[in-house]
Design an enzyme around this catalytic site. Structure first.
Site, mmCIF file in Angstrom:
data_model
loop_
_atom_site.group_PDB
_atom_site.id
_atom_site.type_symbol
_atom_site.label_atom_id
_atom_site.label_comp_id
_atom_site.label_asym_id
_atom_site.label_seq_id
_atom_site.Cartn_x
_atom_site.Cartn_y
_atom_site.Cartn_z
ATOM 1 N N HIS A 98 0.831 -1.210 0.000
ATOM 2 C CA HIS A 98 0.000 0.000 0.000
ATOM 3 C C HIS A 98 0.864 1.258 0.000
ATOM 4 C CE1 HIS A 98 0.830 -0.731 4.275
ATOM 5 N NE2 HIS A 98 0.542 0.539 4.532
ATOM 6 N N ASP A 100 0.107 5.086 1.760
ATOM 7 C CA ASP A 100 -0.769 5.415 2.885
ATOM 8 C C ASP A 100 -1.964 6.288 2.491
ATOM 9 O OD1 ASP A 100 0.623 3.951 4.837
ATOM 10 O OD2 ASP A 100 2.148 5.526 4.936
ATOM 11 N N HIS A 245 4.596 0.140 0.252
ATOM 12 C CA HIS A 245 5.317 -0.606 1.283
ATOM 13 C C HIS A 245 4.461 -1.751 1.801
ATOM 14 C CE1 HIS A 245 3.158 2.617 3.366
ATOM 15 N NE2 HIS A 245 3.171 1.868 4.459
ATOM 16 N N ARG A 260 4.117 6.508 14.411
ATOM 17 C CA ARG A 260 4.159 7.072 13.051
ATOM 18 C C ARG A 260 3.574 8.466 13.025
ATOM 19 N NH1 ARG A 260 0.714 4.688 8.085
ATOM 20 N NH2 ARG A 260 -0.449 6.633 8.131
HETATM 21 O O1 LIG Z 1 4.981 -1.440 10.539
HETATM 22 C C1 LIG Z 1 5.539 -1.316 9.457
HETATM 23 O O2 LIG Z 1 6.630 -1.772 9.206
HETATM 24 C C2 LIG Z 1 4.872 -0.572 8.352
HETATM 25 C C3 LIG Z 1 3.659 0.135 8.819
HETATM 26 C C4 LIG Z 1 2.793 0.567 7.697
HETATM 27 O O3 LIG Z 1 2.547 -0.159 6.762
HETATM 28 C C5 LIG Z 1 2.251 1.886 7.730
HETATM 29 O O4 LIG Z 1 2.557 2.656 8.654
HETATM 30 O O5 LIG Z 1 1.510 2.233 6.792
#
Ligand SMILES: O=C(O)CCC(=O)C(=O)O
Length: 269
Positions: A98, A100, A245, A260
């Site tokens: 995806h 984000d 990612h 995040r």
């Molecule tokens: O936890 C991760 O490594 C990636 C997290 C993730 O996909 C996101 O924050 O969109």
């Protein structure tokens, strides 16, 4: 006086490790170097950081306004910071390719993830370069995709968390071009993803599925990717306009905890 910032590529297609930077206090000159590396490499890795939420927010704000995530709840007292814990293999939200929040009309420019706790092994994150994915397609397919939009929806994400099912903008389709142009570099990138893209606009899901499946396979071939193995204190940031990612869930119930922040972006075009 700023420290000596160096950048070392991590894979052939994208990603660089930046050294010589303490993200808890970044001066203008250092920021300019980081920003330029971000545009060049799309994913940046900073090891050995020690950040309280205020410092993570302050670093993120160097890039722009931070988003309050429309679905995932914030940590207490820090609206722009969300927590990404280990929800277990069955409930994980991120083990899917995806970019984000593509269901928003102005999806985020980038995201910054800070590792508070990591498993002894496993729990890596993969990134794939969507500029190269686009550039490798044939002129004929590029020309078809150039005229298409896709519909994106946060419905699956909202229903798997505590999202308010009445809040319909999360659930309705938001249309974005299938190929977007990066506002800083002018490079085109594929902009569809299996987590949020529902189909091509004005086509049925059934009509859309074969071509989307083909594009996802092309967009995630191993030679377009880099893989990050986390250590506590790592900060990894990525450009959502350039990459997809995927968080690999191979660490069972071992604790893995991330903070995040997400930087506001513009309308894809
Ligand atoms: O936890 C991760 O490594 C990636 C997290 C993730 O996909 C996101 O924050 O969109």
């Amino acid at each position: 006086m700023s420290t000596r910032v160096t950048s070392r590529p991590l894979a052939g297609s994208l990603g660089a490790e930046i050294t010589g930077v303490d993200l808890s206090s970044v001066d203008d000159e250092t920021f300019a170097q980081i920003h330029s590396a971000f545009l060049e490499h799309h994913v940046l890795v900073f090891r050995g950081q020690d950040l309280v939420p205020e410092q993570l927010i302050a670093y993120g704000e160097r890039f722009g306004t931070l988003q309050v995530h429309p679905i995932i709840p914030s940590i207490e007292g820090y609206p722009p910071v969300i927590c990404i814990p280990n929800l277990g293999k069955k409930r994980t939200l991120t083990e899917i390719w995806h970019s984000d929040v593509t269901f928003a009309s102005t999806p985020p420019l980038g995201s910054i993830l800070y590792a508070l706790e990591v498993p002894e092994c496993g729990g890596d994150t993969l990134f794939a370069n969507q500029h190269l994915a686009y550039e490798r397609l044939s002129p004929g397919l590029k020309s078809i995709l150039g005229g298409l939009e896709a519909t994106h929806s946060g419905k699956a994400l909202a229903s798997s968390i505590t999202g308010d099912p009445q809040d319909t903008w999360k659930l309705q389709g938001t249309r974005h071009p299938v190929v977007r142009t990066h506002p800083d570099s002018g490079r085109k990138a594929l902009y569809v993803n299996p987590a949020f893209t529902r189909g091509f606009a004005d086509m049925t899901g059934e009509e859309s599925a074969p071509l989307l499946k083909y594009l996802y396979a092309r967009a995630t071939t191993p030679d377009l990717t880099m893989r990050h193995s986390w250590r506590k204190g790592d900060v990894v940031m990525w450009d959502n306009r350039s990459v997809m990612h995927f968080a690999v869930h191979d660490h069972g119930d071992a604790p893995r905890d991330m903070h995040r922040v997400t930087i506001d972006g513009d309308t894809p075009s």
